[in-house]
Enzyme design. Structure first.
Site, short mmCIF file in Angstrom:
data_model
loop_
_atom_site.label_atom_id
_atom_site.label_comp_id
_atom_site.label_asym_id
_atom_site.label_seq_id
_atom_site.Cartn_x
_atom_site.Cartn_y
_atom_site.Cartn_z
N LYS A 35 109.30 -64.46 89.21
CA LYS A 35 110.60 -64.23 89.85
C LYS A 35 111.31 -65.56 90.06
CE LYS A 35 108.52 -64.05 94.45
NZ LYS A 35 108.07 -63.11 95.51
N ARG A 130 109.32 -54.99 105.52
CA ARG A 130 110.42 -55.19 104.57
C ARG A 130 110.45 -53.96 103.67
NH1 ARG A 130 109.76 -61.17 102.03
NH2 ARG A 130 108.34 -59.87 100.82
N TYR A 256 124.72 -93.43 104.53
CA TYR A 256 125.66 -92.77 105.44
C TYR A 256 125.06 -92.64 106.83
CZ TYR A 256 128.45 -91.24 101.42
OH TYR A 256 129.23 -91.19 100.29
N MET A 304 124.43 -87.40 97.97
CA MET A 304 124.54 -86.41 96.88
C MET A 304 123.81 -86.86 95.63
SD MET A 304 127.90 -84.86 94.99
CE MET A 304 128.53 -83.84 96.29
C1 LIG Z 1 106.66 -63.33 95.50
C2 LIG Z 1 105.64 -62.29 95.61
C3 LIG Z 1 104.29 -62.61 95.48
C4 LIG Z 1 103.79 -64.03 95.31
O1 LIG Z 1 103.80 -64.69 96.54
P1 LIG Z 1 103.24 -66.19 96.66
O2 LIG Z 1 103.31 -66.48 98.11
O3 LIG Z 1 104.18 -67.04 95.87
O4 LIG Z 1 101.89 -66.18 96.11
C5 LIG Z 1 103.37 -61.59 95.53
N1 LIG Z 1 103.77 -60.31 95.70
C6 LIG Z 1 105.07 -59.96 95.86
C7 LIG Z 1 105.43 -58.55 96.07
C8 LIG Z 1 106.05 -60.94 95.82
O5 LIG Z 1 107.32 -60.60 95.95
#
Ligand SMILES: *Cc1c(COP(=O)(O)O)cnc(C)c1O
Length: 370
Positions: A35, A130, A256, A304
């Site tokens: 992802k 969630r 800065y 930046m």
């Molecule tokens: C992102 C995700 C993971 C992986 O989580 P990590 O903390 O990066 O290992 C596992 N299961 C689901 C459903 C996720 O959305």
């Protein structure tokens, strides 16, 4: 010459980390979690290093399509499932497995016309609140799915909120055990932290583990454990060069807001890297950085396009010296992304995912990275 900042993706580190996670959960199959464009690495760039996993999991349908386009014929899982009914058509066409976490998704499946029944992962809300069916409603959802001709195999999954911390997984794990007791189907519970901490226990690792961040060489429970403790290697290096060297008098200030004041004369280096490259603006004076592989610190506010570093421990440094913001430096030196993230009050996940489009990325195909 282009601006010297660049990111490098280490194929061999990804391969090593997947193997390491496999050993942490013996016998379980491993999802490579891609992802957020493979946690900022780029799906196409990370694919070669991750293809030793048993499947790829993500949220975006477009990312699923990209993994199929790379020639992956094995399992692909959509971790949030369908967002609207027509997503199921792509699931049928590309043979995507998908999570079912609310009733509408079951309605859509019931209306979906397909000759090839789909494999789903039914998600239990075991306490994170969630996504997922509550324990009271889980079995009813299972029964509805099991009655559908559109559904083939049903697997069970949940997600831990505290696998990396003191609260741990015990309460959520027993919710999962109770909710799924006696139901047929494969099980998937563990993110990175749970895989590394509990993967040796068969009824916690289940049939599929879902380690994301650990496969990219960031420790899920830093600072309790760092990547060395877990035997992981950085899969992303952010590096740049010194583009100016200054001699600061005592009382001289940097950047800065003049947030840093030298109390003795010192040499400083200006690095071509700033928050527009995804270096965290909140990183304070003292954030670790490597110059020619030698550990030193940032000085003053991140701007930046530039940061300033202390060259006191690196007298040989000059314009053009190699700077490692995180990842693998020269001579086997490593600066874990977790240390930089912690200094800036965030986590390695956020830094990786934020890599800016203006940073060029190359893939290091086979060099061994420590
Ligand atoms: C992102 C995700 C993971 C992986 O989580 P990590 O903390 O990066 O290992 C596992 N299961 C689901 C459903 C996720 O959305």
């Amino acid at each position: 010459m282009p601006r010297p900042i660049q990111a490098t993706i280490h194929t061999s580190a990804l391969r090593h980390n997947i193997q390491r996670l496999r050993l942490a959960a013996p016998g379980a199959r491993v999802w490579a979690i891609v992802k957020a464009n493979a946690y900022g690495h780029g799906i196409e760039r990370a694919f070669e290093g991750l293809r030793g996993a048993d499947g790829f999991a993500m949220l975006d349908l477009d990312e699923a399509r990209r993994v199929r386009d790379l020639g992956w014929r094995g399992p692909i899982l959509l971790l949030e499932g369908a967002f609207e009914p027509r997503d199921l058509e792509l699931c049928s066409r590309l043979q995507l497995w998908h999570v079912v976490h609310h009733d509408d998704q079951i309605d859509w499946l019931a209306m979906h016309k397909t000759h090839a029944p789909q494999r789903v992962f039914l998600k239990l809300n075991s306490g994170m609140n969630r996504l997922g069916f509550t324990p009271e409603r889980y079995r009813a959802a299972y029964a509805r799915l099991a009655a559908l001709s559109q559904v083939d195999e049903i697997s069970h999954m949940t997600h831990f909120s505290d696998a990396d911390g003191d609260k741990g997984i015990a309460a959520q794990w027993s919710q999962f055990q109770r909710a799924t007791e006696g139901l047929p189907g494969e099980r998937s519970l563990c993110n990175s932290a749970a895989t590394l901490r509990h993967g040796m226990q068969p009824d916690i690792r289940g049939d599929w583990v879902r380690p994301g961040i650990a496969s990219y060489g960031s420790s899920p429970d830093f600072p309790t454990h760092d990547i060395k403790d877990w035997g992981l290697r950085p899969s992303m290096t952010l590096s740049s060069k010194i583009i100016a060297v200054n001699q600061l008098e005592a009382g001289g200030t940097v950047g800065y807001g003049s947030l840093f004041t030298a109390d003795v004369p010192m040499r400083t280096g200006v690095v071509a890297c700033g928050y527009a490259d995804a270096y965290p603006r909140h990183a304070p004076t003292g954030t670790p950085v490597l110059v020619e592989g030698v550990r030193t610190r940032t000085l003053g506010r991140v701007s930046m396009d530039m940061i300033v570093v202390d060259l006191t421990p690196v007298p040989q440094a000059r314009c053009g010296s190699e700077v490692t913001l995180w990842g693998c430096g020269p001579n086997g030196a490593i600066l874990p992304i977790d240390e930089v993230a912690q200094a800036a009050g965030t986590v390695g996940y956020e830094l990786m995912c934020a890599l800016a489009p203006r940073v060029g990325v190359s893939v290091d195909e086979d060099a061994d990275v420590g």
